[in-house]
Enzyme design. Structure first.
Site, mmCIF file in Angstrom:
data_model
loop_
_atom_site.group_PDB
_atom_site.id
_atom_site.type_symbol
_atom_site.label_atom_id
_atom_site.label_comp_id
_atom_site.label_asym_id
_atom_site.label_seq_id
_atom_site.Cartn_x
_atom_site.Cartn_y
_atom_site.Cartn_z
ATOM 1 N N HIS A 408 0.840 -1.197 0.000
ATOM 2 C CA HIS A 408 0.000 0.000 0.000
ATOM 3 C C HIS A 408 0.879 1.253 0.000
ATOM 4 O O HIS A 408 1.941 1.281 0.630
ATOM 5 C CB HIS A 408 -0.925 0.007 1.222
ATOM 6 C CG HIS A 408 -1.664 -1.277 1.415
ATOM 7 N ND1 HIS A 408 -2.723 -1.657 0.608
ATOM 8 C CD2 HIS A 408 -1.484 -2.292 2.304
ATOM 9 C CE1 HIS A 408 -3.163 -2.849 1.008
ATOM 10 N NE2 HIS A 408 -2.434 -3.248 2.022
ATOM 11 N N HIS A 412 1.424 11.955 -0.100
ATOM 12 C CA HIS A 412 0.798 13.218 0.295
ATOM 13 C C HIS A 412 -0.049 13.809 -0.833
ATOM 14 O O HIS A 412 0.444 14.040 -1.940
ATOM 15 C CB HIS A 412 1.874 14.222 0.710
ATOM 16 C CG HIS A 412 1.361 15.610 0.879
ATOM 17 N ND1 HIS A 412 0.276 15.917 1.671
ATOM 18 C CD2 HIS A 412 1.775 16.787 0.343
ATOM 19 C CE1 HIS A 412 0.045 17.218 1.618
ATOM 20 N NE2 HIS A 412 0.948 17.762 0.811
ATOM 21 N N ASN A 445 -6.423 19.218 0.060
ATOM 22 C CA ASN A 445 -5.097 19.129 0.658
ATOM 23 C C ASN A 445 -5.209 19.521 2.127
ATOM 24 O O ASN A 445 -5.352 20.693 2.460
ATOM 25 C CB ASN A 445 -4.116 20.049 -0.075
ATOM 26 C CG ASN A 445 -2.694 19.951 0.466
ATOM 27 O OD1 ASN A 445 -2.456 19.425 1.544
ATOM 28 N ND2 ASN A 445 -1.742 20.474 -0.291
#
Length: 514
Positions: A408, A412, A445
């Site tokens: 996995h 970011h 974000n």
């Protein structure tokens, strides 16, 4: 059948016949590569007996010539003559084992974590964002249109969140509202992780909080100590100005502290605060942050207690930090400053993608030997020797297959372009990037906490199995690239999970417009 139709059919037949060998060739290459990796990985189990057998054969032949009485006499003689040596060796062995267990790094366990999900009152659609942008009254028509284009291409949905101060018309950015946003996010995430783990606040011995752009006095860590009445001996740290990669820096710091403070818990809180950091000017590089950053945060509870292993989700295997701040271009590519009109904002340089790629390459160079199987390291080393020593420039640099090291990937969610670049450079599939893309789409974000929303997505999808390895990659101003590798200690059952995705995970993944 007309001539044109016959020609079309012949063309299709020819095309398919050309594609078929290519397909067969790719399948052959795939299985050859799999066979190579299997042979190198498991070859030691075949080679060791082969090397040892010639050495053992003479000894076995000698023993076969001795009678039973000879063997008894030989063993008795050796026991008597080597009693002192045996005692010394046993004492030394006990001493070395004790020294090893006392000095070895303590395992660090991730007991559980939580991601804050704001209420529907904080939800802001893309159209709502543009309405607020127009009504602020400080942006030129050109820059309003610029923000519209960025928002449409950003990979962000209509379901992200903004704090109350920016959701209102007119906006009301002030210190009181910024504190309100911070407390809403921090306490929301901490309350949930304490509920999940049944840990009492007084049992927390280490607290690390990171928020890059909002650093009030008293600090955010002090506010948490005050709110939860943590003990007077709690080790409290507040990290500021470290950008979107600060979440992994906080984790690394907590890990180091857990090595020297036995039998305790470390609480890591990662967030960003945008109430006082909205840009109201007209410098385009500073307008990008308005279009991308949204409200969010995460709380992570770590432990070094052996008794917590059974109930913990993950164990921290590696953490690697890379800092490129000595290079001026890297240092200034994400920079908070005032524009020509005195408006404060964060400027994103056009060199950002190149800087991020270089930082990732440096980080991978350190991490790769720790995680990659020997088969990949041999291929990389052979390619390196061919290019550097033998000057065979026609040979392309070998990109290691990190899919052999990790199941996995949590990258970011800084922006669509960042994810596209990492996907291409690491040769990952859409499935591997799905948690990152869906996090950017659903929550925007959220800075340093985005990695935890991504891991929560992976859990909600039921993908985490016992023994799986997850790689978290964070990028941030400075410029920094940090990595953390987690190993799952158990299979995560989505039915038992409480995270921000559970109510709607069946709706994902979605197709994101290009």
């Amino acid at each position: 059948m007309s001539t044109s139709m016959r020609e079309k059919k012949m063309s299709e037949t020819t095309t398919s016949s050309r594609k078929l060998p290519d397909f067969k060739q790719s399948v052959k290459v795939k299985y050859v590569k799999l066979g190579y990796h299997y042979l190198i990985t498991h070859g030691m189990y075949i080679l060791i007996p082969l090397f040892l057998s010639p050495l053992l054969l003479p000894f076995a032949a000698h023993l076969s010539k001795l009678s039973l009485e000879d063997l008894y006499a030989l063993s008795d003689h050796h026991l008597r003559s080597n009693l002192a040596s045996l005692t010394i060796c046993s004492t030394l062995l006990v001493f070395l084992c004790t020294l090893y267990f006392l000095t070895r790094p303590r395992p660090v366990y991730l007991v559980n974590f939580s991601c804050y999900k704001p209420g529907n009152g904080n939800m802001c659609s893309r159209e709502g964002f543009m309405v607020r942008t127009q009504r602020i009254g400080t942006f030129t028509d050109e820059n309003i249109e610029f923000q519209r284009k960025i928002t449409e291409r950003s990979g962000i949905s209509d379901f992200t969140y903004l704090p109350d101060a920016l959701n209102r018309i007119p906006a009301n950015p002030c210190l009181a509202e910024a504190r309100k946003e911070a407390e809403m996010v921090m306490f929301g995430a901490i309350d949930e992780v304490l509920e999940k783990t049944c840990v009492k606040p007084k049992d927390i011995g280490i607290l690390v909080v990171n928020c890059s752009l909002f650093n009030p006095t008293p600090s955010l860590s002090a506010r948490i100590v005050n709110h939860y009445k943590l003990g007077g001996n709690v080790l409290s740290y507040n990290l500021g100005g470290m950008g979107c990669s600060a979440g992994l820096i906080s984790t690394h710091m907590a890990k180091d502290l857990l090595q020297v403070h036995p039998n305790t818990y470390a609480l890591v809180v990662s967030m960003e605060n945008i109430t006082l950091n909205w840009y109201f000017g007209n410098h385009k590089p500073m307008l990008l942050s308005n279009c991308l950053f949204r409200m969010g945060g995460a709380a992570v509870l770590l432990s070094n207690k052996a008794s917590d292993r059974r109930r913990s989700k993950y164990q921290l295997v590696h953490s690697v930090r890379t800092h490129k701040g000595s290079d001026d271009k890297c240092y200034s590519c994400v920079y908070q400053r005032e524009d020509g009109d005195g408006e404060m904002g964060v400027s994103l340089s056009k060199d950002l993608m190149a800087v991020a790629g270089d930082a990732l390459k440096t980080n991978i160079t350190t991490l790769a030997p720790l995680v990659l199987p020997m088969s990949e390291q041999l291929l990389f080393f052979a390619t390196f020797l061919a290019r550097k020593l033998l000057k065979m420039k026609k040979i392309k640099p070998y990109i290691p297959d990190f899919k052999l090291a990790f199941e996995h990937f949590c990258i970011h969610a800084g922006g669509k372009a960042v994810l596209d670049e990492v996907e291409k450079n690491l040769q990952l599939s859409d499935w591997h990037l799905e948690p990152s893309r869906m996090t950017l789409y659903r929550f925007g974000n959220t800075s340093s906490s985005s990695l935890w929303y991504e891991l929560a997505y992976t859990e909600a999808k039921g993908r985490i199995k016992k023994g799986d390895r997850a790689w978290q990659i964070g990028f941030g101003s400075g410029f920094k690239c940090n990595s953390a590798v987690w190993m799952a200690l158990k299979t995560i059952d989505p039915a038992e999970e409480k995270n921000p995705w559970m109510d709607e995970i069946h709706n994902y993944p979605v197709q994101i417009p290009g």
